[in-house]
Write a protein that holds these residues in place. Structure first.
Motif, PDB file in Angstrom:
ATOM      1  N   SER A 271       0.832  -1.201   0.000  1.00 21.39           N
ATOM      2  CA  SER A 271       0.000   0.000   0.000  1.00 21.39           C
ATOM      3  C   SER A 271       0.869   1.255   0.000  1.00 21.39           C
ATOM      4  CB  SER A 271      -0.948   0.010   1.206  1.00 21.39           C
ATOM      5  OG  SER A 271      -0.258   0.328   2.392  1.00 21.39           O
TER       6      SER A 271
ATOM      7  N   VAL B 297      -4.037  -4.541  -9.940  1.00 18.55           N
ATOM      8  CA  VAL B 297      -4.346  -3.115  -9.835  1.00 18.55           C
ATOM      9  C   VAL B 297      -4.744  -2.687 -11.238  1.00 18.55           C
ATOM     10  CG1 VAL B 297      -3.533  -0.831  -9.117  1.00 18.55           C
ATOM     11  CG2 VAL B 297      -2.624  -2.891  -7.998  1.00 18.55           C
TER      12      VAL B 297
ATOM     13  N   THR C 199       3.827   4.264  -9.587  1.00 18.26           N
ATOM     14  CA  THR C 199       2.688   3.564  -8.982  1.00 18.26           C
ATOM     15  C   THR C 199       1.725   4.577  -8.384  1.00 18.26           C
ATOM     16  OG1 THR C 199       4.338   3.185  -7.240  1.00 18.26           O
ATOM     17  CG2 THR C 199       3.571   1.255  -8.446  1.00 18.26           C
TER      18      THR C 199
ATOM     19  N   GLN D 202      -4.626   1.423 -14.875  1.00 12.80           N
ATOM     20  CA  GLN D 202      -3.540   2.322 -14.489  1.00 12.80           C
ATOM     21  C   GLN D 202      -2.957   3.000 -15.722  1.00 12.80           C
ATOM     22  OE1 GLN D 202      -2.504   2.710 -11.036  1.00 12.80           O
ATOM     23  NE2 GLN D 202      -4.587   1.911 -11.102  1.00 12.80           N
TER      24      GLN D 202
ATOM     25  N   TRP E 110      -2.803   1.544  -5.343  1.00 15.25           N
ATOM     26  CA  TRP E 110      -2.195   0.395  -4.661  1.00 15.25           C
ATOM     27  C   TRP E 110      -2.669   0.312  -3.207  1.00 15.25           C
ATOM     28  CZ3 TRP E 110       1.162  -3.498  -6.390  1.00 15.25           C
ATOM     29  CH2 TRP E 110       1.511  -3.407  -7.742  1.00 15.25           C
TER      30      TRP E 110
END
Lengths: 351, 351, 351
Positions: free
Chosen positions: C157, C193, C169, C196, C173
């Motif tokens: 995270s 995820v 990122t 993106q 996340w």
């Protein structure tokens, strides 16, 4: 040994920049301080309640502060208001906050019981931007416990031995006993040192020097000093000078703060202010250069003293009469610490 | 674990300069040493009795020493003779002094009971200015407890492994058992290492090397070493060489002192002396360069050994027969420390 | 708190050079590792049993290792086989050895009971020279206890907060809960995820990212990650991707190892592997540069976190749901350590 219920100087106000996070440590407590949109301050423990990352490496979002490890967001009152990816926020998800005030160009943080944080207890220092005055300010860090620095500042008999060139102070400072009086939360120390060679660009053959400062909890100096033509001390009956009768050839106000960082480190913040009509002609610049040199001399002797004392920390000093002020101030701190401990140990009685 | 009743080498005599204050530490005790007008020495605890500032930052005034923090002045016997601005001097205003002697080019300080400070206990080292000899001297500091350095110097079996180039010593040093005898306050270690390749500019195909040193409390080496033409050991019946029968092609005397500074630091002082007729032609310069390289090799291996030992300080070594001398010397120190402790713990009986 | 019965990564295999002695420390144990003539490895305690000199400053002689302080020689099994100048070798003259294996480009050392050193317990990492793949590898040292690094690697995270640029990122996340399952001696952590922005040179408007890694005792990551065209997660029913149906636009395998050096220091070894057909066009070089930057970001935040935690080491964190994996892994270590301690404390019963 630290008094907790008092205002500690964290920094000069110009060190806390808009949109930045300022980290520091006071009496072993890591802090992060920042300005909200309206310019008011917030001070947090510099430790995210989640896994202990420093919040000073985080990001201001409006008036809130987000930890940039796992993204927890805190309001200025310390409550966690967002845990990314998680709806429920535990009640204990909050960070300790500290009362913080900007006053007299300094940032003051109250390290004790917030309920007792009375702004009137802030010493009345002189702001750097006082109209009619020019100012210089700075700070250094010491690798020592704060009390050795307090000791130094409470006994100016060292001026002739440690600063004979930088401050141009003679050994007469050791032969002149100051008047020491108790003031609320501290001591007042005042004296004349008479018939001194003039220095710092003063145009007079000999001068009398008036020096007075309050040394206040936790370690704040508010000082005014003047040089007048020799004989001026007598003309003022050895009391505070009437500058209309004996004009100041040299004047400095100085505010200084000793802030314990940890048991082995301290921060020393200081200013010099000079009235416009004297500050010109290089008098302020020259005196400021001497001041920086003098404070470096202090740091060197005090850190050396600390190294020696660490070898045998329980050895009692052989006292001299010059220890009067520093002894009183150490006693004052001890007394307040005991009072704080007895209060926090007292049983809570229902009303 | 330190023997106190002995003379420790503080410095080479040329390190204590006229009009300067020399600071050092011996067995955790900070010291300041200076020369009086007549050249004789004074050694004080390097700590003002007032507030613990180091006296080495003070100022010599005649034969006296003034602390340059608050100006207390001390006579060479340690008594405070002036407190600026104060008439009465408390009886306990004095600084501890230590017996100190200059001898054989070294400054020796007695760290124990002053009443027992017998100058005859100073090992008979060889002065750097001995007529007919040329000398070199130096010192380094180790980040280790002194006993690891003593151990190194009491077992020359390491010479072929640690110093094969710098000292040009072969592994035969590990295969030659020295003769170890007790001498007052120490050990004598002597041996021949025979049939070695010549080195250090010696003009001979092979040489026999005679090496003898006394290792004396607290950690003083007085050594003489010679290289003679191979066969010389036999011609001297494997005993001390008669240099009229077997002339020295190479001769060095060396004095060395291991001084414990603190529990984690030591000072190692050393000299090499060579007779005039051999020192020329670069023989002394070449050997000295090798000596400096060798002592650096020792420092590196010993500090590495110390790092490893610190991880598990109570682990017992697996002993070898080469530990004979160092074992005896450690035993000698232990015995003396116990004696000193039992004396200081003994009841005082009225006469 | 350290599990002993497991294989720790000491180094990349290319760090152990022929004819050299490699020194390192694992869970406070100093080690020296070297290759024998046949390329097989030997690992010793890095401490001569004689007087504690580090064997890493010694000399390989054939397959044996000679201490270069006093010359003791040890066989690869740790037995002393020569004490120069002494015929008898004491039975206890030996140095502890450790099972050591080269596998998957890493050097693995078993720090516990040698009888339990089962090579099948070595995690199946991916070798740097795997055909069809290009690889990069490196390592850094942290000034922290290893568990803070494990914590970091068990909770991704943080990727959007610590690595938004280096790894590109997003904060998604933190809003994507991974699936965590127990595997033998560790955990499997996997997630998509989705949707993106593409990065690292991927030519697609939006991507879905698959990330899966096993985190295995003592702290080994074996990871595969892919980016596929947005929608790919759904087409794989949010499970492991079938790359024939949803081709990878970006693929990285990464092996990482957290090795506790001492209580205050850790080593972090890592690789990135990319298949030949993707690695070209600068994709591997670009991603590797980002990886190095990201790991430096981790080091900075974790060392800062460690500094804060050291001030108050017993303070409990306020947990969040993202602590699930790191909590489980800490529990796993605690359980294994307890089991090891109860075994070593158990009475030995005759068969």
């Amino acid at each position: 040994m630290y008094v907790r219920n008092c205002w500690y100087v964290a920094a000069w106000n110009h060190e806390i920049k808009e949109n930045a996070l300022f980290s520091c440590m006071i009496i072993n407590q890591p802090l992060v301080i920042y300005r909200k949109a309206d310019g008011a301050l917030a001070a947090f423990e510099n430790r995210c309640c989640h896994r202990g990352a420093p919040l000073s490496m985080g990001r201001r979002e409006g008036d809130n502060l987000r930890c940039l490890y796992h993204g927890l967001k805190f309001a200025p009152d310390g409550r966690c208001i967002e845990i990314p990816g998680q709806d429920r926020i535990p009640n204990n998800a909050c960070v300790k906050t500290f009362p913080v005030i900007e006053a007299h160009s300094w940032i003051w943080v109250w390290m004790g019981d917030p309920a007792l944080a009375d702004p009137d207890l802030i010493p009345r220092a002189m702001a750097l931007d006082t109209p009619g005055w020019q100012s210089r300010s700075g700070h250094i860090e010491y690798e020592t416990y704060y009390q050795l620095i307090n000791d130094n500042l409470l006994d100016f008999s060292h001026l002739g031995y440690v600063h004979p060139t930088s401050f141009a102070t003679s050994e007469d400072w050791a032969f002149t006993r100051p008047k020491i009086t108790r003031v609320p939360r501290g001591l007042r120390i005042e004296r004349w040192v008479t018939d001194q060679p003039s220095a710092h660009g003063v145009d007079a053959p000999r001068v009398d020097i008036w020096n007075r400062y309050d040394f206040l909890l936790p370690g704040i100096i508010v000082m005014d000093a003047h040089a007048v033509e020799a004989g001026g001390a007598q003309r003022n009956d050895m009391g505070p000078p009437d500058l209309t009768k004996t004009p100041a050839l040299f004047t400095q106000y100085s505010c200084q703060a000793v802030t314990p960082v940890s048991d082995h480190r301290s921060r020393y913040s200081y200013s010099v202010l000079m009235p416009d009509h004297l500050a010109g002609n290089g008098m302020l610049d020259g005196f400021w250069a001497g001041t920086l040199a003098a404070f470096e001399e202090d740091r060197i002797i005090i850190e050396a003293q600390a190294s020696i004392n660490r070898l045998d920390p329980d050895r009692a000093p052989v006292p001299t009469s010059f220890d009067a002020a520093l002894g009183q101030f150490r006693w004052l701190i001890e007394k307040m610490v005991k009072e704080e401990q007895s209060v926090s140990a007292a049983p809570v009685v229902a009303a």
